[in-house]
Scaffold this motif. Structure first.
Motif, PDB file in Angstrom:
ATOM      1  N   PRO A 129       0.831  -1.211   0.000  1.00  0.00           N
ATOM      2  CA  PRO A 129       0.000   0.000   0.000  1.00  0.00           C
ATOM      3  C   PRO A 129       0.863   1.257   0.000  1.00  0.00           C
ATOM      4  CG  PRO A 129      -0.798  -1.578   1.607  1.00  0.00           C
ATOM      5  CD  PRO A 129       0.513  -2.097   1.150  1.00  0.00           C
ATOM      6  N   ALA A 130       0.453   2.234  -0.780  1.00  0.00           N
ATOM      7  CA  ALA A 130       1.203   3.484  -0.876  1.00  0.00           C
ATOM      8  C   ALA A 130       1.024   4.318   0.375  1.00  0.00           C
ATOM      9  CB  ALA A 130       0.741   4.265  -2.106  1.00  0.00           C
ATOM     10  N   ALA A 131       2.028   5.106   0.688  1.00  0.00           N
ATOM     11  CA  ALA A 131       1.972   5.988   1.852  1.00  0.00           C
ATOM     12  C   ALA A 131       1.096   7.199   1.551  1.00  0.00           C
ATOM     13  CB  ALA A 131       3.373   6.434   2.225  1.00  0.00           C
ATOM     14  N   PRO A 132       0.471   7.777   2.565  1.00  0.00           N
ATOM     15  CA  PRO A 132      -0.351   8.983   2.341  1.00  0.00           C
ATOM     16  C   PRO A 132       0.481  10.124   1.758  1.00  0.00           C
ATOM     17  CG  PRO A 132      -0.770   8.036   4.508  1.00  0.00           C
ATOM     18  CD  PRO A 132       0.417   7.318   3.958  1.00  0.00           C
ATOM     19  N   GLN A 133      -0.148  10.926   0.943  1.00  0.00           N
ATOM     20  CA  GLN A 133       0.509  12.050   0.305  1.00  0.00           C
ATOM     21  C   GLN A 133       0.327  13.317   1.141  1.00  0.00           C
ATOM     22  OE1 GLN A 133       2.372  11.798  -2.509  1.00  0.00           O
ATOM     23  NE2 GLN A 133       1.973   9.590  -2.485  1.00  0.00           N
ATOM     24  N   GLY A 134       1.244  14.260   0.954  1.00  0.00           N
ATOM     25  CA  GLY A 134       1.139  15.541   1.642  1.00  0.00           C
ATOM     26  C   GLY A 134       1.608  15.454   3.081  1.00  0.00           C
ATOM     27  N   GLU A 135       1.404  16.554   3.790  1.00  0.00           N
ATOM     28  CA  GLU A 135       1.834  16.627   5.188  1.00  0.00           C
ATOM     29  C   GLU A 135       0.891  15.818   6.076  1.00  0.00           C
ATOM     30  OE1 GLU A 135       3.611  20.319   7.201  1.00  0.00           O
ATOM     31  OE2 GLU A 135       1.550  20.256   7.966  1.00  0.00           O
ATOM     32  N   VAL A 136       1.495  15.010   6.947  1.00  0.00           N
ATOM     33  CA  VAL A 136       0.720  14.167   7.860  1.00  0.00           C
ATOM     34  C   VAL A 136       1.303  14.292   9.264  1.00  0.00           C
ATOM     35  CG1 VAL A 136       0.037  12.518   6.080  1.00  0.00           C
ATOM     36  CG2 VAL A 136       2.168  12.166   7.347  1.00  0.00           C
ATOM     37  N   THR A 137       0.491  14.011  10.218  1.00  0.00           N
ATOM     38  CA  THR A 137       0.920  13.943  11.618  1.00  0.00           C
ATOM     39  C   THR A 137       0.697  12.513  12.098  1.00  0.00           C
ATOM     40  OG1 THR A 137       0.386  16.262  12.031  1.00  0.00           O
ATOM     41  CG2 THR A 137       0.562  14.805  13.940  1.00  0.00           C
ATOM     42  N   VAL A 138       1.760  11.900  12.550  1.00  0.00           N
ATOM     43  CA  VAL A 138       1.686  10.492  12.962  1.00  0.00           C
ATOM     44  C   VAL A 138       1.990  10.393  14.448  1.00  0.00           C
ATOM     45  CG1 VAL A 138       2.313   9.621  10.683  1.00  0.00           C
ATOM     46  CG2 VAL A 138       4.104  10.090  12.359  1.00  0.00           C
ATOM     47  N   THR A 139       1.380   9.397  15.058  1.00  0.00           N
ATOM     48  CA  THR A 139       1.635   9.082  16.473  1.00  0.00           C
ATOM     49  C   THR A 139       1.944   7.596  16.559  1.00  0.00           C
ATOM     50  OG1 THR A 139       0.097  10.811  17.198  1.00  0.00           O
ATOM     51  CG2 THR A 139       0.699   9.112  18.801  1.00  0.00           C
ATOM     52  N   GLY A 140       3.111   7.281  17.047  1.00  0.00           N
ATOM     53  CA  GLY A 140       3.520   5.885  17.134  1.00  0.00           C
ATOM     54  C   GLY A 140       4.383   5.625  18.355  1.00  0.00           C
ATOM     55  N   ASP A 141       4.544   4.353  18.665  1.00  0.00           N
ATOM     56  CA  ASP A 141       5.354   3.954  19.833  1.00  0.00           C
ATOM     57  C   ASP A 141       6.840   4.057  19.488  1.00  0.00           C
ATOM     58  OD1 ASP A 141       3.006   3.383  21.181  1.00  0.00           O
ATOM     59  OD2 ASP A 141       2.993   1.276  20.549  1.00  0.00           O
ATOM     60  N   LEU A 142       7.559   4.791  20.304  1.00  0.00           N
ATOM     61  CA  LEU A 142       8.972   5.056  20.057  1.00  0.00           C
ATOM     62  C   LEU A 142       9.812   3.809  20.339  1.00  0.00           C
ATOM     63  CD1 LEU A 142      10.943   7.337  19.296  1.00  0.00           C
ATOM     64  CD2 LEU A 142      11.181   7.807  21.754  1.00  0.00           C
ATOM     65  N   GLN A 143      10.778   3.556  19.453  1.00  0.00           N
ATOM     66  CA  GLN A 143      11.671   2.403  19.581  1.00  0.00           C
ATOM     67  C   GLN A 143      13.117   2.842  19.339  1.00  0.00           C
ATOM     68  OE1 GLN A 143       9.955  -1.435  19.668  1.00  0.00           O
ATOM     69  NE2 GLN A 143       9.504   0.267  21.035  1.00  0.00           N
ATOM     70  N   ALA A 144      14.038   2.176  20.016  1.00  0.00           N
ATOM     71  CA  ALA A 144      15.457   2.445  19.804  1.00  0.00           C
ATOM     72  C   ALA A 144      15.925   1.761  18.524  1.00  0.00           C
ATOM     73  CB  ALA A 144      16.267   1.951  20.994  1.00  0.00           C
ATOM     74  N   SER A 145      16.969   2.308  17.927  1.00  0.00           N
ATOM     75  CA  SER A 145      17.524   1.697  16.717  1.00  0.00           C
ATOM     76  C   SER A 145      17.950   0.257  16.993  1.00  0.00           C
ATOM     77  CB  SER A 145      18.734   2.499  16.228  1.00  0.00           C
ATOM     78  OG  SER A 145      18.339   3.770  15.768  1.00  0.00           O
ATOM     79  N   GLU A 146      17.767  -0.598  16.002  1.00  0.00           N
ATOM     80  CA  GLU A 146      18.137  -1.999  16.142  1.00  0.00           C
ATOM     81  C   GLU A 146      19.642  -2.173  16.036  1.00  0.00           C
ATOM     82  OE1 GLU A 146      14.143  -4.215  14.370  1.00  0.00           O
ATOM     83  OE2 GLU A 146      15.888  -3.922  13.066  1.00  0.00           O
ATOM     84  N   ASN A 147      20.108  -3.308  16.522  1.00  0.00           N
ATOM     85  CA  ASN A 147      21.504  -3.686  16.383  1.00  0.00           C
ATOM     86  C   ASN A 147      21.576  -5.156  15.988  1.00  0.00           C
ATOM     87  OD1 ASN A 147      21.371  -5.269  18.890  1.00  0.00           O
ATOM     88  ND2 ASN A 147      21.353  -3.275  19.919  1.00  0.00           N
ATOM     89  N   ILE A 148      22.773  -5.681  15.889  1.00  0.00           N
ATOM     90  CA  ILE A 148      22.940  -7.059  15.406  1.00  0.00           C
ATOM     91  C   ILE A 148      22.342  -8.078  16.348  1.00  0.00           C
ATOM     92  CG2 ILE A 148      24.983  -6.472  14.069  1.00  0.00           C
ATOM     93  CD1 ILE A 148      26.688  -7.583  16.331  1.00  0.00           C
ATOM     94  N   HIS A 149      22.070  -7.700  17.608  1.00  0.00           N
ATOM     95  CA  HIS A 149      21.489  -8.630  18.575  1.00  0.00           C
ATOM     96  C   HIS A 149      19.961  -8.561  18.625  1.00  0.00           C
ATOM     97  CE1 HIS A 149      25.525  -9.448  20.035  1.00  0.00           C
ATOM     98  NE2 HIS A 149      25.721  -8.159  20.247  1.00  0.00           N
ATOM     99  N   SER A 150      19.366  -7.665  17.881  1.00  0.00           N
ATOM    100  CA  SER A 150      17.902  -7.554  17.886  1.00  0.00           C
ATOM    101  C   SER A 150      17.280  -8.705  17.106  1.00  0.00           C
ATOM    102  CB  SER A 150      17.481  -6.217  17.257  1.00  0.00           C
ATOM    103  OG  SER A 150      18.055  -5.122  17.952  1.00  0.00           O
TER     104      SER A 150
END
Length: 343
Positions: A129-150
């Motif tokens: 599915p294509a992403a919405p076009q134009g300016e959007v406001t999103v709210t999501g659960d924050l996650q730390a960057s992955e590493n080789i052990h993830s």
């Protein structure tokens, strides 16, 4: 008996033991502390409310991501840009891939990786599915960057163009020409994105617990390492005691004459058997010499009776076949000499 402990060789052994035991105890204590820290973090995480139930806050106020802010709802505004597929990810025991789209935030234009959802199947083989076009406001659960052990990370590389093995700023910075936040968010169900049909609808990806906040395999590895280091300390002490005891027993055997100086325990028996054999040989030689001397004395006297008696005495004294033969020969010689003298 224990003066050998002051020799240069034993000074080296003693120094090794003195340094090894405290080191093993220190490492075991450190590993135990790591395990206790993980247990404490797990207990604190269970007592805190679910991060996703808290009020959403601007993204910049929750960075950098740590054990406290991980999982918290973050709000960001911008426009969607480049999109990547993250293969090899499982959801509900099914294998599929993540759909990750970079959100160019307003202001500096720094991009925030947004996991819009998950699809089953092989990445690149089904439409996304294509992403919405134009300016959007999103709210999501924050996650730390992955590493080789993830979990699910593919660090081997070699993926087709447009696919990503690890969700991290270090991986994305080489694929785009703008800055990327060292974090990412996963969208809840109501913002997972549109779909062309019911079969290709994006499913939300639940937020993962921050690393080091639970009793995972690493926590029990720390506990196992704790036991290993303490076992090593006990083994060093046991081997030192055993070497000292063996050296003391060797020194005692040398002092008692059971082992020649510089010899090894267990070789004394061979020496004793050799000595016994030598004593026996000396006795036999002595008996033969005695028989020869008695035979000679009897031959010099010239009396057959006395010589025969001397020969018999030699047989009794020597107790050997050679002595008896000498006596008989001496007796016969005496008889011949006596006959010649009488004639």
């Amino acid at each position: 008996m224990y003066r050998f402990l002051l020799t240069p060789r034993w000074w080296g052994i003693n120094l090794f033991v003195v340094l090894a035991i405290p080191f093993c105890v220190f490492m075991g204590t450190w590993q135990l502390g790591r395990f206790e820290d993980r247990v404490q973090s797990h207990e604190q995480a269970t007592k805190q409310p679910d991060p996703s139930t808290r009020a959403a806050e601007p993204l910049d106020e929750l960075l950098p991501v740590d054990k406290v802010t991980s999982g918290r709802p973050a709000v960001a505004t911008g426009t969607y840009a480049d999109q990547f597929l993250v293969p090899g990810r499982e959801l509900d025991d099914r294998r599929g891939f993540y759909v990750l789209t970079l959100l160019r935030t307003e202001g500096g234009g720094k991009a925030l990786p947004v996991v819009r959802g998950w699809l089953p199947g092989t990445a690149g083989s089904i439409p996304v599915p294509a992403a919405p076009q134009g300016e959007v406001t999103v709210t999501g659960d924050l996650q730390a960057s992955e590493n080789i052990h993830s979990n699910g990370v593919n660090a081997r590389g070699g993926l087709p163009e447009g696919q990503l093995g690890m969700i991290s700023a270090a991986s994305l910075v080489n694929l785009v020409d703008y800055d990327v936040y060292d974090a990412w968010i996963t969208l809840p169900e109501d913002e997972a994105g549109g779909a062309a049909g019911p079969d290709d609808a994006l499913k939300p990806v639940p937020a993962a617990a921050p690393q080091g906040s639970g009793l995972d395999l690493k926590a029990f590895q720390n506990l196992g390492y704790t036991g290993e280091w303490f076992v090593f300390a006990g083994f060093v002490l046991f081997m030192w005691f055993r070497l000292v005891r063996r050296e003391a027993e060797t020194a005692r055997d040398v002092a008692l004459g059971l082992v020649p100086e510089g010899g090894e325990p267990g070789f004394g028996g061979a020496g004793e058997v050799s000595g016994a054999s030598g004593d026996g040989g000396a006795a036999e030689d002595g008996g033969a010499d005695g028989a020869a001397e008695d035979g000679g004395a009897a031959g010099g006297a010239g009396d057959a009776v006395v010589e025969v008696g001397a020969g018999a005495g030699a047989v009794e004294a020597g107790g050997g076949a050679e002595a008896s033969g000498g006596a008989v020969q001496g007796s016969q010689g005496s008889k011949t000499a006596g006959t010649s003298h009488g004639s």
